[in-house]
Design a protein around this motif. Sequence first.
Motif, PDB file in Angstrom:
ATOM      1  N   HIS A   1      -1.268   1.847   7.413  1.00  0.00           N
ATOM      2  CA  HIS A   1      -2.635   1.225   7.002  1.00  0.00           C
ATOM      3  C   HIS A   1      -2.527   0.627   5.530  1.00  0.00           C
ATOM      4  O   HIS A   1      -1.891   1.449   5.189  1.00  0.00           O
TER       5      HIS A   1
ATOM      6  N   PRO B   1      -4.484  -6.376  10.959  1.00  0.00           N
ATOM      7  CA  PRO B   1      -5.136  -6.488  10.508  1.00  0.00           C
ATOM      8  C   PRO B   1      -5.847  -6.721   8.874  1.00  0.00           C
ATOM      9  O   PRO B   1      -6.542  -7.118   8.192  1.00  0.00           O
TER      10      PRO B   1
ATOM     11  N   HIS C   1      -4.359   0.014   3.711  1.00  0.00           N
ATOM     12  CA  HIS C   1      -5.156   0.545   2.152  1.00  0.00           C
ATOM     13  C   HIS C   1      -4.970   2.197   2.024  1.00  0.00           C
ATOM     14  O   HIS C   1      -4.840   2.270   1.133  1.00  0.00           O
ATOM     15  N   ASP C   2      -4.091   2.774   2.728  1.00  0.00           N
ATOM     16  CA  ASP C   2      -3.163   3.897   2.594  1.00  0.00           C
ATOM     17  C   ASP C   2      -1.947   3.920   2.024  1.00  0.00           C
ATOM     18  O   ASP C   2      -1.772   4.004   0.883  1.00  0.00           O
TER      19      ASP C   2
ATOM     20  N   THR D   1      -3.281   3.118  -1.656  1.00  0.00           N
ATOM     21  CA  THR D   1      -3.670   4.418  -3.025  1.00  0.00           C
ATOM     22  C   THR D   1      -2.760   5.373  -3.266  1.00  0.00           C
ATOM     23  O   THR D   1      -2.748   5.830  -3.960  1.00  0.00           O
ATOM     24  N   VAL D   2      -1.758   5.529  -2.216  1.00  0.00           N
ATOM     25  CA  VAL D   2      -0.693   5.888  -2.329  1.00  0.00           C
ATOM     26  C   VAL D   2       0.440   5.324  -4.056  1.00  0.00           C
ATOM     27  O   VAL D   2       0.490   6.319  -4.789  1.00  0.00           O
TER      28      VAL D   2
ATOM     29  N   PHE E   1       3.892   9.673   5.491  1.00  0.00           N
ATOM     30  CA  PHE E   1       2.828   8.826   6.274  1.00  0.00           C
ATOM     31  C   PHE E   1       3.832   8.657   7.941  1.00  0.00           C
ATOM     32  O   PHE E   1       3.478   9.032   9.023  1.00  0.00           O
ATOM     33  N   ASN E   2       4.869   9.165   7.755  1.00  0.00           N
ATOM     34  CA  ASN E   2       5.756   9.380   9.018  1.00  0.00           C
ATOM     35  C   ASN E   2       6.681  10.806   9.369  1.00  0.00           C
ATOM     36  O   ASN E   2       6.784  11.049   8.402  1.00  0.00           O
TER      37      ASN E   2
ATOM     38  N   GLN F   1      -9.309 -14.278   6.507  1.00  0.00           N
ATOM     39  CA  GLN F   1      -8.975 -13.253   8.110  1.00  0.00           C
ATOM     40  C   GLN F   1      -8.775 -14.286   8.923  1.00  0.00           C
ATOM     41  O   GLN F   1      -8.041 -13.773   9.699  1.00  0.00           O
TER      42      GLN F   1
ATOM     43  N   HIS G   1      -7.769  -8.219   3.527  1.00  0.00           N
ATOM     44  CA  HIS G   1      -7.476  -9.474   4.362  1.00  0.00           C
ATOM     45  C   HIS G   1      -7.026 -10.758   3.602  1.00  0.00           C
ATOM     46  O   HIS G   1      -6.978 -11.498   4.326  1.00  0.00           O
TER      47      HIS G   1
END
Lengths: 150, 418
Positions: free
Chosen positions: B355, B387, B357-358, B361-362, B417-418, B378, B374
């Motif tokens: 996502h 999204p 947002h993640d 942050t990283v 994340f993976n 939208q 968005h």
Amino acid sequence: MSDLRELYQEVILDHSKHPKNYHKIENASHQAEGFNPLCGDHFNLYLKVKEGLIEDVSFEGAGCAISKASASIMTSIVKGKTIAEATKIFKKFHEYVTGKVDQSFDIDSLGKLAVFSGVTEFPVRVKCATLAWHTLMNALENKIGIVTTE
Amino acid sequence: MSVEVNTKESVKTSIDVESIRRDFPILESKIKGNPLIYLDNAATTQKPKVVIERMNEYYFAQNSNVHRGVHTLSEIATNAYEDAREKIKTLINAADSKEIIFTRGTTESINLVANSYGRMVVKEGDEIIISIMEHHSNIVPWQILAEEKKAKLRIIPINDNGELLIDEFEKLLNEKTKFVSVVHISNSLGTINPIKKIIDISHNHGVPILIDGAQGIMHTAVDVQELDCDFYVFSGHKLYGPTGIGVLYGKSNLLNTMPPYQGGGDMIRSVTFEKTTYNDIPNKFEAGTPNIAGAVGLGTAIGYILKIGINNIAEYENELLKYATDVLSSIKELKIIGTAKEKASIISFVLENIHPHDIGTVLDYEGIAIRTGHHCTQPLMHRFNVPATARASLAFYNTKSEIDAISEGIKKVIKVFN
């Protein structure tokens, strides 16, 4: 990186990649939609409730790792609990992540939810961690419409 | 704009990025222990020292109200405020400085036109055309107007690269069309729309048009007379100026016929309880004490930009865009959203199963500031079935090594994340 690892603990990453109870329940007795406009997190929550007992709960949707892990962990916690018990857990968790508890608070009393401790350092991400819970409360109260975190 | 040198060879040397970076004090900041890499310029740009110092000087030594007192300070403040208007006139080559209205920003400029011009001309059953790539600020004011008047919004579609379908736009125009409002450069996709063509098509159908220049004005030279647009709007803070100040350019013949947007001081000629006579433009649309320091700061920012040369800035940013597109495209998990042929230095992207947002942050932990979400578009996110996206938007103080840093940062995100 240390704070980052605290935010994205392995348990959270695991749940976000392989969420529990990630499907739709046909003939759900309760249902609600949760939306976080900040991130675009968007979940549908389904419940089967009988005589005050949450017999089954599941979710579907898209969101960031925190919100998805939170939804996954929430469903595994509240399954088999009464509405009263679930509400109590939500209130405690909510008070913790929004910084409304004092130093004497025992973090272990949160059980599995303690993995979200890192979120308290990221005020903008608190909404991600609580979205599924707000959606649950809304579904149980049978409110019509979409929950947003704004 | 005689300060600009337009030969390609000189362009490469005309932007001395190291010296330019020294003009922006904030670029020396550290974020979580790392040097700041600011790639969120489409949200707001940083301010050069000259702008900050000029606004300080205004408050330290020149603060007074404009267009009122006979005293010296008021005259100095008025001159500084009106000098900023002249600078904007020069920047966009308006025919007259009276056509420059100060507002709070792009959003207020659009609301002014929708409320004043829109309410005057739009009637029940009429149609207003916007595009699918508009920012919410160029959707909602028209939606409110359409609801009030029982009019209809018509939407210009795009192709999968994020380019407007001009043929479809032409088909939307008809005798019910009363207004067109289209974005110059998309804040989410970076697409540079062929606004000259769009303006000409609108005018061929006798329909006036507003161009939302919030992301246009800092990336490309704008000549409102050559474009022949009826309205052009933008914000100061995306043009290296302060927040809370923006511009509405309007053709004087239209502005003169439009009713006031707000009532109050400065916008009147005479007031009795029976009748108020309104002031001439631009004052008619500037009720109340304006953001004087903001206007003065914006004027200084424009002076700074013109000295460097907007064409030089565009050349340098294009080079950065090309480099960033190549570097980011080489990451196989990454997909760029918005691949128009004509693009400004804005790159939206998504990573498989991660996502935005993640991602944000990283990257923040690496000192890298990008926008995730968005982007107040939208309907456009729905069009691309995502999204949200992550967005890196580049300015002329960014460097290739910063692009290398975000590329490394994204690889870290994928690893986490993976």
